[in-house]
Design a protein around this motif. Structure first.
Motif, mmCIF file in Angstrom:
data_model
loop_
_atom_site.group_PDB
_atom_site.id
_atom_site.type_symbol
_atom_site.label_atom_id
_atom_site.label_comp_id
_atom_site.label_asym_id
_atom_site.label_seq_id
_atom_site.Cartn_x
_atom_site.Cartn_y
_atom_site.Cartn_z
ATOM 1 N N VAL A 1 0.770 -1.188 -0.088
ATOM 2 C CA VAL A 1 -0.070 -0.079 -0.136
ATOM 3 C C VAL A 1 0.857 0.957 0.105
ATOM 4 C CG1 VAL A 1 -1.795 1.390 1.350
ATOM 5 C CG2 VAL A 1 -1.936 -1.149 1.468
ATOM 6 N N HIS B 1 -5.163 10.082 6.731
ATOM 7 C CA HIS B 1 -5.337 8.961 5.827
ATOM 8 C C HIS B 1 -4.684 7.552 6.412
ATOM 9 C CE1 HIS B 1 -7.900 11.075 2.987
ATOM 10 N NE2 HIS B 1 -6.883 11.990 2.770
ATOM 11 N N THR C 1 -8.972 -1.224 2.009
ATOM 12 C CA THR C 1 -8.720 -0.858 0.775
ATOM 13 C C THR C 1 -9.539 0.328 0.460
ATOM 14 O OG1 THR C 1 -8.428 -3.253 0.198
ATOM 15 C CG2 THR C 1 -8.876 -1.902 -1.534
ATOM 16 N N GLU C 2 -10.763 0.322 0.678
ATOM 17 C CA GLU C 2 -11.537 1.654 0.548
ATOM 18 C C GLU C 2 -10.716 2.882 0.951
ATOM 19 O OE1 GLU C 2 -15.440 0.880 1.548
ATOM 20 O OE2 GLU C 2 -15.645 -0.816 0.372
ATOM 21 N N VAL D 1 -7.533 3.286 1.429
ATOM 22 C CA VAL D 1 -6.371 3.541 0.860
ATOM 23 C C VAL D 1 -6.887 4.301 -0.459
ATOM 24 C CG1 VAL D 1 -4.676 2.602 -0.612
ATOM 25 C CG2 VAL D 1 -5.188 1.789 1.587
ATOM 26 N N GLU D 2 -7.720 3.522 -1.284
ATOM 27 C CA GLU D 2 -8.184 4.244 -2.338
ATOM 28 C C GLU D 2 -8.881 5.784 -2.357
ATOM 29 O OE1 GLU D 2 -10.900 1.281 -3.894
ATOM 30 O OE2 GLU D 2 -9.279 0.124 -4.560
ATOM 31 N N ARG D 3 -9.510 5.754 -1.379
ATOM 32 C CA ARG D 3 -10.256 7.201 -0.707
ATOM 33 C C ARG D 3 -9.019 8.284 -0.800
ATOM 34 N NH1 ARG D 3 -13.720 7.020 3.961
ATOM 35 N NH2 ARG D 3 -14.582 5.014 2.868
ATOM 36 N N ASP E 1 -6.479 8.349 -2.504
ATOM 37 C CA ASP E 1 -5.836 8.458 -3.767
ATOM 38 C C ASP E 1 -4.209 7.749 -3.656
ATOM 39 O OD1 ASP E 1 -7.746 9.817 -5.112
ATOM 40 O OD2 ASP E 1 -6.972 11.789 -4.418
ATOM 41 N N GLU F 1 -2.170 3.844 -3.426
ATOM 42 C CA GLU F 1 -2.069 2.595 -4.698
ATOM 43 C C GLU F 1 -2.120 1.272 -3.515
ATOM 44 O OE1 GLU F 1 0.345 3.291 -8.201
ATOM 45 O OE2 GLU F 1 1.320 4.535 -6.919
ATOM 46 N N ILE F 2 -2.757 0.306 -4.248
ATOM 47 C CA ILE F 2 -2.469 -0.935 -3.423
ATOM 48 C C ILE F 2 -2.285 -2.041 -4.422
ATOM 49 C CG2 ILE F 2 -5.099 -1.094 -3.460
ATOM 50 C CD1 ILE F 2 -4.873 -2.661 -0.742
#
Length: 224
Positions: free
Chosen positions: A47, A56, A93-94, A96-98, A100, A102-103
């Motif tokens: 991540v 975050h 995961t959400e 991390v994506e929120r 911006d 990368e995973i």
């Protein structure tokens, strides 16, 4: 595996243990044997999240800890890859994506059976610490009941409060059971302690009901 951090970025390595599913429920009779560490595979998750704002990274850290992820080094985590953890990993995961971020997911296996057992022992040590905290709270719960019985505080309000505390212990126990993939040595003691707390609550409940049904209990209720 080595991760590198650049300016303004934070890299996190999360390790997930994969293996056969394990039946989980609240009843002692359905408690299934722990997973054999030698039979599991590993899923590696990388991540990458910006260092700022820090909220975050903190949010991801909290979510992983909440589901029982084991910190195995700076920015490195591990968690059993069984169905019960899927929701927590999806939430992480959400997050991390929120942010911006990368995973990336990779798959790996232990170099030897001994390596797998050593890592399982590290994970289980964290679970044993959690069970120890749970056992301490069970003791506090019984101490509280002892006090209420000693001072004869037999009211519906107190009964509801004690019931809420017992429900909290039950939810906590369920959560710890689902995370305890390899079987901590003090898990059985914790289950027995919870059962004893439930028995103590039933005893206290009977005392409250008997008091409220008695004439003296009615008088005490007016004085309160």
């Amino acid at each position: 595996m080595v991760t590198k951090s650049g300016a303004g970025e934070s890299n996190t390595l999360i390790v997930l243990i994969g293996g056969p599913e394990r039946h989980i429920c609240d009843c002692n009779a359905c408690y299934i044997s722990a997973v054999n560490p030698a039979s599991v595979s590993w899923r590696i998750v990388l991540v990458k999240i910006a260092a700022e704002p820090t909220r975050h990274r903190v949010a991801v850290w909290r979510e992983l800890r909440k589901v029982g992820a084991l910190s195995i080094g700076q920015g490195s985590w591990a968690i059993p890859h069984v169905p019960v953890f899927n929701a927590g990993i999806d939430r992480a995961t959400e997050l991390v994506e929120r942010a911006d971020g990368e995973i990336v997911f990779l798959t790996a296996t232990g170099a030897s059976e001994q390596d797998a057992s050593r890592f399982a022992a590290m994970f289980t040590a964290a679970r044993e610490q959690e069970w120890a905290e749970f056992l301490a709270d069970c003791t506090k719960y019984e101490t509280e009941l002892d006090k209420e019985i000693r001072i004869e505080k037999f009211t519906l309000a107190e009964l509801e409060e004690e019931e809420q505390s017992l429900d909290r212990l039950r939810r906590w126990h369920r959560d710890l059971r689902t995370r305890d993939v390899f079987g901590a040595s003090n898990a059985a003691s914790a289950s027995a302690a919870l059962q004893h707390c439930a028995e103590r609550f039933e005893d206290y409940s009977e005392r409250v009901i008997n008091t409220l049904h008695s004439h003296s209990g009615h008088d005490n209720g007016h004085r309160q």
